[in-house]
Design an enzyme around this catalytic site. Structure first.
Site, PDB file in Angstrom:
ATOM      1  N   LEU A  75       1.008  -1.137   0.115  1.00  0.00           N
ATOM      2  CA  LEU A  75      -0.001  -0.005  -0.063  1.00  0.00           C
ATOM      3  C   LEU A  75       0.722   1.144  -0.058  1.00  0.00           C
ATOM      4  O   LEU A  75       0.153   2.394   0.247  1.00  0.00           O
ATOM      5  CB  LEU A  75      -0.923   0.169   1.391  1.00  0.00           C
ATOM      6  N   CYS A  76       2.239   1.174  -0.380  1.00  0.00           N
ATOM      7  CA  CYS A  76       2.931   2.335  -0.538  1.00  0.00           C
ATOM      8  C   CYS A  76       2.873   3.123  -1.595  1.00  0.00           C
ATOM      9  O   CYS A  76       2.477   2.201  -3.070  1.00  0.00           O
ATOM     10  CB  CYS A  76       4.401   1.932  -0.296  1.00  0.00           C
ATOM     11  N   HIS A  77       2.739   4.099  -1.756  1.00  0.00           N
ATOM     12  CA  HIS A  77       2.536   5.240  -2.890  1.00  0.00           C
ATOM     13  C   HIS A  77       3.900   5.126  -3.740  1.00  0.00           C
ATOM     14  O   HIS A  77       5.016   5.452  -3.038  1.00  0.00           O
ATOM     15  CB  HIS A  77       2.104   6.484  -2.549  1.00  0.00           C
ATOM     16  N   MET A 113       9.009   4.605   4.863  1.00  0.00           N
ATOM     17  CA  MET A 113       9.107   3.149   4.188  1.00  0.00           C
ATOM     18  C   MET A 113      10.283   2.702   3.380  1.00  0.00           C
ATOM     19  O   MET A 113      11.160   1.877   3.441  1.00  0.00           O
ATOM     20  CB  MET A 113       7.984   2.737   3.673  1.00  0.00           C
ATOM     21  N   GLU A 114      10.588   3.999   2.264  1.00  0.00           N
ATOM     22  CA  GLU A 114      11.683   3.969   1.669  1.00  0.00           C
ATOM     23  C   GLU A 114      12.981   3.717   2.410  1.00  0.00           C
ATOM     24  O   GLU A 114      13.890   3.098   1.813  1.00  0.00           O
ATOM     25  CB  GLU A 114      11.650   4.997   0.638  1.00  0.00           C
ATOM     26  N   ASP A 128      24.392 -11.693   2.068  1.00  0.00           N
ATOM     27  CA  ASP A 128      24.473 -12.458   0.957  1.00  0.00           C
ATOM     28  C   ASP A 128      25.941 -12.637   0.557  1.00  0.00           C
ATOM     29  O   ASP A 128      26.698 -13.678   0.231  1.00  0.00           O
ATOM     30  CB  ASP A 128      23.548 -11.986   0.082  1.00  0.00           C
TER      31      ASP A 128
END
Length: 157
Positions: A75-77, A113-114, A128
């Site tokens: 739901l992130c823009h 969020m980014e 990794d």
């Protein structure tokens, strides 16, 4: 009780309507840490890991991840990222690398969020690239340190 913004009156998931919000400069900074064995830490610091420049690749991965956040978090823009940076602090006493991700945009919704996605992918990339030397690495402390812009103003942890 605070109402969650990502649900409508019937409890259905929705993308928040930001069409009426005012565009402001938005900045967010997130951090996280990865702890590793002394041998692994030394190889990363000396740039002698077989897979190459661990921190350079992790930096690029984190920056790229900031731009892919809406593809990962439903739901992130989608945002026009104007700045994304990854910085590292190496702690030889703890054999730990602290990564911070700073993201900036001018828009109607924040970039928290980014920044969190960027630092997470950065740390996962370090894991990794180093797992052949140390499978016991530990990623910890992923958190928002600060954000500014928008109606809610400035937050600092």
């Amino acid at each position: 009780m605070t109402q969650f913004t990502h649900f409508d009156e019937q409890g259905n998931a929705v993308m928040v309507d930001v069409s009426q919000k005012q565009a402001t400069t938005r900045v967010a900074v997130a951090e996280g840490r990865i702890k590793m064995s002394a041998a692994c830490y030394e190889s990363v610091g000396q740039g002698s890991m077989k897979k190459g420049d661990v921190l350079g690749v992790a930096r690029i991965a984190g920056i790229m991840a900031t731009k892919q956040t809406p593809a990962l978090i439903p739901l992130c823009h989608p945002l026009a990222i104007e700045k994304a940076a990854i910085d590292f602090e190496l702690d030889p006493d703890e054999c730990e690398i602290r990564a911070t991700c700073t993201v900036k945009t001018s828009g109607v919704t924040g970039v928290e969020m980014e920044a969190l996605t960027g630092v997470s992918v950065c740390l996962l990339t370090i894991y990794d690239m180093c797992k052949a030397v140390d499978k016991g690495m530990e990623i910890t402390g992923i958190q928002l340190l600060e954000k500014s812009g928008g109606k809610s103003g400035t937050y600092r942890k």
